[in-house]
Enzyme design. Structure first.
Site, PDB file in Angstrom:
ATOM      1  N   CYS A 100       0.882  -1.168   0.000  1.00  0.00           N
ATOM      2  CA  CYS A 100       0.000   0.000   0.000  1.00  0.00           C
ATOM      3  C   CYS A 100       0.914   1.211   0.000  1.00  0.00           C
ATOM      4  CB  CYS A 100      -0.913  -0.012   1.224  1.00  0.00           C
ATOM      5  SG  CYS A 100      -1.864   1.512   1.412  1.00  0.00           S
ATOM      6  N   CYS A 103      -0.744   4.351   2.215  1.00  0.00           N
ATOM      7  CA  CYS A 103      -0.856   4.253   3.679  1.00  0.00           C
ATOM      8  C   CYS A 103      -0.409   2.870   4.113  1.00  0.00           C
ATOM      9  CB  CYS A 103      -2.251   4.644   4.174  1.00  0.00           C
ATOM     10  SG  CYS A 103      -3.658   3.912   3.308  1.00  0.00           S
ATOM     11  N   SER A 104      -1.322   2.001   4.511  1.00  0.00           N
ATOM     12  CA  SER A 104      -0.888   0.698   5.022  1.00  0.00           C
ATOM     13  C   SER A 104      -2.002  -0.332   4.943  1.00  0.00           C
ATOM     14  CB  SER A 104      -0.405   0.842   6.460  1.00  0.00           C
ATOM     15  OG  SER A 104      -1.456   1.403   7.241  1.00  0.00           O
ATOM     16  N   CYS A 105      -2.851  -0.256   3.918  1.00  0.00           N
ATOM     17  CA  CYS A 105      -3.988  -1.164   3.798  1.00  0.00           C
ATOM     18  C   CYS A 105      -3.511  -2.617   3.799  1.00  0.00           C
ATOM     19  CB  CYS A 105      -4.755  -0.870   2.516  1.00  0.00           C
ATOM     20  SG  CYS A 105      -5.387   0.810   2.479  1.00  0.00           S
TER      21      CYS A 105
END
Lengths: 202, 100, 103
Positions: A100, A103-105
């Protein structure tokens, strides 16, 4: 960016925010504890079992690829409030790697908390640009002729990789196959393999 | 000539291909679960989301809006906490005085 | 337009169709929350499939009414994006319809 402890001011901010929200009756300790317990329960065993079953049962495999959310529900995972789960199938010619960049999905419902490296600037910036170099840092070298498909998880879905069933697992039970699959295999930074050393994070 | 009041592009969080980290190895051994602070922030955020007080995109936007030094220096859950606090203040759920 | 995974009846683009990601940089002039990575902008890719219809995150981020938008999986060749990389390697990205145009 390393996984350091929080600053004193952050601990203080959290305490004040929790206190203000509790004082106003917006949240309670019980609600917070329930959420924490539920986050703690999510772990890669769920995803591993989904993968193992897909290697054995063609109908399950079809469901998994068609509707990952329904498949997770069928595993007893409540997906209410979770983003939809998508599953990407590795083939002899294509390997998927999930990142991702914005962000950090991450598919937390079926593999648990994301590891620190997944959220790091190094992984997020490099995985899309030099995926083979990043794979090599995980000790992963793809067979000749296999293409890399980097999956940038930018929006509403969360993605997991369905790896290929490794050679040498003929006749294995679902439990044996489940034990073979790691969190990292489902992100796509490693490939399941018979006889590899104890996984870093099973 | 750059127009001085245009924001930088790509934005700081839009990290794909960023040359700044080209030579930074991925810390593959750094994969411990969150510490107590991280889990508390995560759980609080989840409760507030269930109550409709914060959405993922509000949280993301407030993380993206952190000053650059904080975006890259704060830990992951410190950034989350800052974003949750910012949304709660902006919506009048809590006051800034309470968080001083 | 109903929203959710698999809700794709209003999809403008079909699987296999060539699309170009709009070469826009709106975040230079306004504070925005965008889910289209910078490196994909201006690139030509191929629709793999429509994934569903979801409220526009560009609105949700600001707590304002969010229009439903169709979300696609779009496939790009990697080497043209970076000017290097291995032929055949690809990038698969979730992109909203309003960022795509026919190519």
């Amino acid at each position: 960016m390393a996984n350091q402890p929080p600053r004193a001011e952050s601990l203080a901010l959290l305490a004040k925010l929790e206190a203000a929200l509790k004082r106003r009756g917006i949240v309670s300790d019980e609600e917070i504890e329930l959420k924490r317990a539920s986050a703690d329960r999510a772990n890669p065993m769920t995803g591993a079992r989904m993968v193992a079953r897909a290697w054995i049962d063609p109908e399950w495999r079809a469901l998994l690829l068609r509707d990952g959310t329904a498949a997770a529900e069928a595993m007893g995972i409540s997906m209410r409030g979770n983003p939809p789960l998508g599953v990407l199938e590795d083939t002899a010619g294509v390997h998927h790697l999930v990142v991702c960049t914005l962000c950090s999905c991450y598919p937390r419902a079926i593999i648990g908390y994301p590891p620190h490296w997944y959220k790091s600037a190094a992984y997020r910036s490099r995985a899309v640009r030099e995926p083979r170099a990043v794979l090599a840092e995980f000790g992963t070298v793809l067979p000749a002729g296999m293409q890399v498909r980097v999956v940038d998880s930018t929006a509403d879905f969360r993605w997991m990789v369905l790896p290929q069933r490794p050679a040498g697992t003929e006749g294995w039970t679902e439990d044996q196959l489940t034990a073979l699959v790691t969190r990292d295999d489902m992100v796509g930074v490693t490939l399941p393999r018979v006889g590899r050393r104890e996984s870093r994070a099973a | 000539m750059e127009t001085p009041n245009l924001a930088p592009f790509p934005a700081q969080h839009d990290l794909g291909g960023n040359p700044r980290f080209r030579c930074t190895p991925v810390e593959i051994e750094d994969d411990a679960p969150p510490d107590d602070f991280g889990k508390r922030v995560d759980a609080l955020r989840a409760v507030l989301r269930d109550k409709g007080l914060i959405t993922t995109d509000e949280q993301r936007f407030n993380i993206e809006s952190l000053p650059e030094a904080e975006y890259f220096d704060l830990t992951y859950y410190e950034k989350w906490l800052r974003a949750v606090a910012a949304v709660m203040i902006a919506k009048g759920v809590v006051t800034w005085e309470e968080l001083q | 337009m109903s929203t959710g995974a698999g809700q794709v009846s209003a999809a403008r683009f079909a699987a296999g169709q060539s699309v170009r990601v709009k070469d826009a940089k709106p975040e230079r002039v306004a504070r925005m929350h965008l889910r289209t990575p910078h490196y994909a902008r201006g690139r030509i890719g191929r629709i793999v499939r429509a994934l569903g219809t979801f409220p526009n995150p560009e609105d949700i981020a600001f707590n304002r009414p969010a229009e439903p938008r169709v979300l696609y999986h779009v496939l790009f060749d990697q080497p043209p994006v970076w000017g290097d990389g291995e032929a055949g390697d690809t990038l698969l990205i979730e992109l909203f319809e309003h960022w795509l145009e026919e190519a």
